[in-house]
Design an enzyme around this catalytic site. Structure first.
Site, PDB file in Angstrom:
ATOM      1  N   LEU B  29      -1.628  -2.711   2.018  1.00 17.04           N
ATOM      2  CA  LEU B  29      -0.402  -2.696   1.210  1.00 17.04           C
ATOM      3  C   LEU B  29      -0.206  -1.355   0.519  1.00 17.04           C
ATOM      4  O   LEU B  29       0.916  -0.913   0.304  1.00 17.04           O
ATOM      5  CB  LEU B  29      -0.450  -3.792   0.143  1.00 17.04           C
ATOM      6  CG  LEU B  29      -0.328  -5.229   0.627  1.00 17.04           C
ATOM      7  CD1 LEU B  29      -0.593  -6.192  -0.516  1.00 17.04           C
ATOM      8  CD2 LEU B  29       1.038  -5.493   1.225  1.00 17.04           C
ATOM      9  N   GLY B  30      -1.290  -0.751   0.159  1.00 20.35           N
ATOM     10  CA  GLY B  30      -1.168   0.534  -0.525  1.00 20.35           C
ATOM     11  C   GLY B  30      -2.522   0.960  -1.059  1.00 20.35           C
ATOM     12  O   GLY B  30      -3.486   0.191  -1.025  1.00 20.35           O
ATOM     13  N   GLY B  32      -4.483   3.243  -4.305  1.00 16.80           N
ATOM     14  CA  GLY B  32      -4.286   3.850  -5.614  1.00 16.80           C
ATOM     15  C   GLY B  32      -5.472   4.708  -5.973  1.00 16.80           C
ATOM     16  O   GLY B  32      -6.335   4.987  -5.138  1.00 16.80           O
ATOM     17  N   GLY B  35      -8.772   2.345  -5.609  1.00 17.76           N
ATOM     18  CA  GLY B  35      -9.034   1.345  -4.588  1.00 17.76           C
ATOM     19  C   GLY B  35      -7.915   1.222  -3.574  1.00 17.76           C
ATOM     20  O   GLY B  35      -6.873   1.870  -3.695  1.00 17.76           O
ATOM     21  N   ILE B  36      -8.172   0.388  -2.571  1.00 17.12           N
ATOM     22  CA  ILE B  36      -7.155   0.108  -1.561  1.00 17.12           C
ATOM     23  C   ILE B  36      -6.776  -1.357  -1.685  1.00 17.12           C
ATOM     24  O   ILE B  36      -7.638  -2.215  -1.868  1.00 17.12           O
ATOM     25  CB  ILE B  36      -7.681   0.363  -0.133  1.00 17.12           C
ATOM     26  CG1 ILE B  36      -8.443   1.690  -0.071  1.00 17.12           C
ATOM     27  CG2 ILE B  36      -6.545   0.374   0.862  1.00 17.12           C
ATOM     28  CD1 ILE B  36      -9.081   1.934   1.277  1.00 17.12           C
ATOM     29  N   VAL B  37      -5.486  -1.645  -1.572  1.00 20.36           N
ATOM     30  CA  VAL B  37      -5.021  -3.020  -1.680  1.00 20.36           C
ATOM     31  C   VAL B  37      -4.559  -3.505  -0.307  1.00 20.36           C
ATOM     32  O   VAL B  37      -3.805  -2.818   0.381  1.00 20.36           O
ATOM     33  CB  VAL B  37      -3.882  -3.128  -2.715  1.00 20.36           C
ATOM     34  CG1 VAL B  37      -3.435  -4.570  -2.860  1.00 20.36           C
ATOM     35  CG2 VAL B  37      -4.325  -2.564  -4.063  1.00 20.36           C
ATOM     36  N   LYS B  51      -8.020  -6.265  -3.452  1.00 25.05           N
ATOM     37  CA  LYS B  51      -8.291  -4.863  -3.760  1.00 25.05           C
ATOM     38  C   LYS B  51      -9.773  -4.554  -3.613  1.00 25.05           C
ATOM     39  O   LYS B  51     -10.612  -5.216  -4.210  1.00 25.05           O
ATOM     40  CB  LYS B  51      -7.825  -4.544  -5.182  1.00 25.05           C
ATOM     41  CG  LYS B  51      -8.001  -3.088  -5.576  1.00 25.05           C
ATOM     42  CD  LYS B  51      -7.218  -2.768  -6.829  1.00 25.05           C
ATOM     43  CE  LYS B  51      -7.367  -1.312  -7.234  1.00 25.05           C
ATOM     44  NZ  LYS B  51      -6.487  -0.960  -8.346  1.00 25.05           N
ATOM     45  N   ASP B 143      -0.303   1.969 -19.331  1.00 23.14           N
ATOM     46  CA  ASP B 143       0.157   2.842 -18.255  1.00 23.14           C
ATOM     47  C   ASP B 143       1.386   2.261 -17.559  1.00 23.14           C
ATOM     48  O   ASP B 143       1.376   2.026 -16.362  1.00 23.14           O
ATOM     49  CB  ASP B 143      -0.987   3.060 -17.268  1.00 23.14           C
ATOM     50  CG  ASP B 143      -0.785   4.307 -16.417  1.00 23.14           C
ATOM     51  OD1 ASP B 143       0.183   5.050 -16.678  1.00 23.14           O
ATOM     52  OD2 ASP B 143      -1.591   4.525 -15.503  1.00 23.14           O
TER      53      ASP B 143
HETATM   54  N1  LIG Z   1      -0.644  -7.943  -6.276  1.00 23.14           N
HETATM   55  C1  LIG Z   1      -0.056  -7.107  -5.431  1.00 23.14           C
HETATM   56  N2  LIG Z   1       0.884  -7.543  -4.590  1.00 23.14           N
HETATM   57  C2  LIG Z   1       1.477  -6.675  -3.722  1.00 23.14           C
HETATM   58  N3  LIG Z   1       1.195  -5.366  -3.616  1.00 23.14           N
HETATM   59  C3  LIG Z   1       0.245  -4.864  -4.423  1.00 23.14           C
HETATM   60  C4  LIG Z   1      -0.414  -5.701  -5.368  1.00 23.14           C
HETATM   61  N4  LIG Z   1      -1.309  -4.918  -6.040  1.00 23.14           N
HETATM   62  C5  LIG Z   1      -1.191  -3.681  -5.534  1.00 23.14           C
HETATM   63  N5  LIG Z   1      -0.268  -3.610  -4.565  1.00 23.14           N
HETATM   64  C6  LIG Z   1       0.096  -2.406  -3.777  1.00 23.14           C
HETATM   65  O1  LIG Z   1      -1.000  -1.517  -3.719  1.00 23.14           O
HETATM   66  C7  LIG Z   1      -0.705  -0.261  -4.294  1.00 23.14           C
HETATM   67  C8  LIG Z   1      -1.893   0.298  -5.090  1.00 23.14           C
HETATM   68  O2  LIG Z   1      -2.324  -0.626  -6.069  1.00 23.14           O
HETATM   69  P1  LIG Z   1      -2.717  -0.237  -7.553  1.00 23.14           P
HETATM   70  O3  LIG Z   1      -3.269  -1.457  -8.179  1.00 23.14           O
HETATM   71  O4  LIG Z   1      -1.566   0.437  -8.201  1.00 23.14           O
HETATM   72  O5  LIG Z   1      -3.872   0.819  -7.318  1.00 23.14           O
HETATM   73  P2  LIG Z   1      -4.549   1.796  -8.383  1.00 23.14           P
HETATM   74  O6  LIG Z   1      -4.709   1.014  -9.645  1.00 23.14           O
HETATM   75  O7  LIG Z   1      -5.865   2.132  -7.762  1.00 23.14           O
HETATM   76  O8  LIG Z   1      -3.620   2.954  -8.514  1.00 23.14           O
HETATM   77  C9  LIG Z   1       0.496  -0.501  -5.157  1.00 23.14           C
HETATM   78  O9  LIG Z   1       1.299   0.622  -5.249  1.00 23.14           O
HETATM   79  C10 LIG Z   1       1.209  -1.629  -4.418  1.00 23.14           C
HETATM   80  O10 LIG Z   1       2.025  -1.111  -3.399  1.00 23.14           O
END
Ligand SMILES: Nc1ncnc2c1ncn2[C@@H]1O[C@H](COP(=O)(O)OP(=O)(O)O)[C@@H](O)[C@H]1O
Lengths: 245, 307
Positions: B29-30, B32, B35-37, B51, B143
């Site tokens: 999904l993405g 950050g 981590g990777i989600v 994640k 944040d």
């Molecule tokens: N619960 C969720 N449902 C759908 N997409 C998610 C969810 N959590 C994270 N994502 C996707 O994963 C990406 C990275 O997650 P994030 O938690 O922001 O990572 P980090 O905290 O490491 O920056 C987000 O930008 C989003 O696109």
């Protein structure tokens, strides 16, 4: 657990040391004395490749039990506070791990606990990070190539104080510059709870063509030891002092 | 993330070392900072977001927050918590992971394209009512930024609760553009007003998607950008009040936005309705957007009668 007092040196530099003893060795010494060494390598915003010699940044921080980061000038503020925070957490975790090992046996670290308990420990670490007292000695490389970066450095230090003073624990900051032909390092700002507007600092600078990072770090370590006695008395009761923070 | 020695591809299966639950990876999904989600399916066949990270402490902080807010009654604050465990990869390294509700939505940035201007206010109201609930629980989001917002079912949802901080503590994580400390508008103490400032910056970013830097006179820069934004004209006064510290809590700010939106909805002319954020929209989509918007504005008015 009682919140302790953490000590850090924050070294801001843009080059490789080329004079005097090895900064990596001094950093290891600092760590032994309970002082963490963090290093930030500051790049020019226009610089597009990592200059040679900056690998040293990582080695110094590693030996000093701290955190390192190489950044462009424009991200300096955010990096300075992040590195300081990370190093605090890292140190506290180290102490907590040590205690865990005493209770649960060798090789037991936070990572090896079941998630449920890990969550509780992390909460404790977070709490300590909020409430512990902190001393940061900022050591700024003011050699010629750093000159035009110094306004950004000032801004970043003001910002660091803004971040840390939002905590409930107390803070002490001091700022030193190097090289100084006579004393190796020059005191710019004496120990203070707040780095407000840093007017006039870095205005009179001596810049030779050398970067004595190692000797400067050593002097910084002495400067820590020369802190006013009243502070050190309080430290006497601090359980962390004995564990060699 | 520094090293990513493991490889997780669609179809692979992650089994938890402690709880023993297994999850089949559907897609990424993405990713950050920590981590990777992934989208995944549990053995019961439910779809979740999973994640995987490296920094076990940070992951646990996030889990602690998710757990806390899964318990909050009524409003959903962040994705609900499902599971936390460690996964041992084939190279016998341990990777912490957690499983949460999957939020099926689009990033705020994409969502706003082609939407009518009123959405700006509606998003603000939605955000502020979530913040109101969070603040009532004794927490500050910290944040808060556009990247942490997804829109699903025309409702804004926040992800990444890693920066959530108990009121009165120091903000641990922030992004400069949204941080009032960066703009010289206050401390980095976790106070409700810290989040309110971030909301105004999310609104400014709708006008200036590329954002902007503070320059030598941060306060003047902000004022100038606000005055130059036609999109934010209706809300200019509210935003300025927020910057001057005249708005104390999320409920107060939400009510101000509601009254602006309601006032406009009464005497809206057709020409105003035509003003879109972008103009390349098919008639069908436009019609759909209009009816949806009418519904939401109506919903908002019911909402404000409630309070
Ligand atoms: N619960 C969720 N449902 C759908 N997409 C998610 C969810 N959590 C994270 N994502 C996707 O994963 C990406 C990275 O997650 P994030 O938690 O922001 O990572 P980090 O905290 O490491 O920056 C987000 O930008 C989003 O696109």
């Amino acid at each position: 657990m009682k919140p302790g007092r953490l000590k850090q040196i924050l070294l801001l530099t843009d080059g490789c040391s080329n004079h005097g003893e090895d900064p990596v060795v001094v950093a290891a010494l600092a760590r032994n004395q309970g002082v963490t060494v963090n290093v930030i390598g500051v790049l020019d915003d226009r610089q597009n490749s990592k200059p040679q010699g900056l690998d040293e940044v990582e080695s110094i921080a590693e030996a000093g039990g701290g955190v390192s980061q190489i950044v462009y000038q424009k991200s300096l503020s955010q990096t300075v506070q992040m590195v300081t925070r990370q190093a605090m957490t890292q140190t506290i975790q180290g102490v907590v791990n040590k205690e865990l090992q005493e209770i649960l046996g060798k090789d037991q670290t936070i990572e090896e606990l079941p998630p449920e308990q890990r969550g509780e420990v992390v909460e404790v670490v977070d709490e300590l990070g909020e409430s512990c007292d902190l001393e940061v000695l900022v050591l700024v490389d003011t050699s010629a190539s750093m000159h035009h970066k110094l306004p950004t450095v000032k801004e970043a230090l003001f910002d660091l104080s803004l971040s840390l003073n939002a905590r409930s624990g107390s803070n002490q900051f001091s700022v030193f510059a190097f090289p100084d032909p006579k004393k190796t390092i020059t005191k710019m700002v004496n120990w203070t709870p707040e780095l407000g507007e840093l007017h006039g600092i870095f205005s009179k600078l001596n810049s030779g063509g050398y970067t004595p990072t190692g000797p400067a770090l050593k002097e910084a370590l002495y400067a820590f030891a020369e802190k006013p006695l009243s502070d050190r008395m309080k430290d006497g009761e601090d359980p962390y002092e004995e564990t060699g923070f | 993330m520094k090293k990513r020695a493991f490889d997780i591809t669609p179809g692979s299966c992650l089994a938890g070392k402690w709880n023993g639950h297994t999850y089949t990876i559907i897609k990424k999904l993405g990713s950050g900072a920590c981590g990777i989600v992934f989208l995944c399916r549990s053995s019961q066949g439910d779809t979740y977001a999973l994640k995987v990270g490296e920094d076990s402490s940070r992951m646990m902080m996030e889990v602690n927050m998710l757990k806390k807010f899964s318990k909050v009654q009524g409003a959903k604050l962040g994705p609900s918590f499902v599971d936390v465990d460690d996964w041992v990869s084939p190279d016998r390294k341990t990777h912490p992971f957690y499983v949460m509700e999957y939020i099926d939505g689009v990033p705020l940035k994409h969502f706003l394209k082609g939407k009518s201007k009123e959405w700006v206010g509606i998003i603000a109201i939605q955000l502020l009512s979530d913040l109101e609930n969070l603040h009532n629980e004794g927490y500050v989001f910290g944040d808060l930024k556009t990247d942490n917002l997804l829109i699903g079912n025309s409702r804004v949802r926040w992800i990444d609760v890693g920066g959530v901080t108990a009121t009165g503590r120091a903000i641990k994580e922030y992004t400069e553009f949204y941080d009032r400390g960066y703009w010289g508008r206050g401390s980095r103490k976790a106070e409700p007003t810290y989040d309110l400032f971030a909301v105004t910056m999310i609104l400014l970013e709708m006008s200036y998607p590329k954002r902007f830097e503070k320059g030598n006179h941060p306060e003047k820069t902000l004022e100038a950008k606000l005055s130059a934004s036609p999109l934010l004209k209706p809300y200019r006064k509210i935003i300025q009040q927020c910057w001057m510290g005249k708005i104390q809590d999320a409920a107060e700010m939400k009510n101000k936005f509601s009254s602006i939106l309601l006032k406009r909805s009464g005497k809206r002319s057709s020409s105003r309705m035509q003003k879109r954020l972008t103009t390349q929209e098919s008639d069908n989509v436009e019609l759909a957007a209009l009816s949806l918007m009418a519904g939401v504005v109506f919903g908002v008015s019911i909402f404000s009668f409630w309070i």
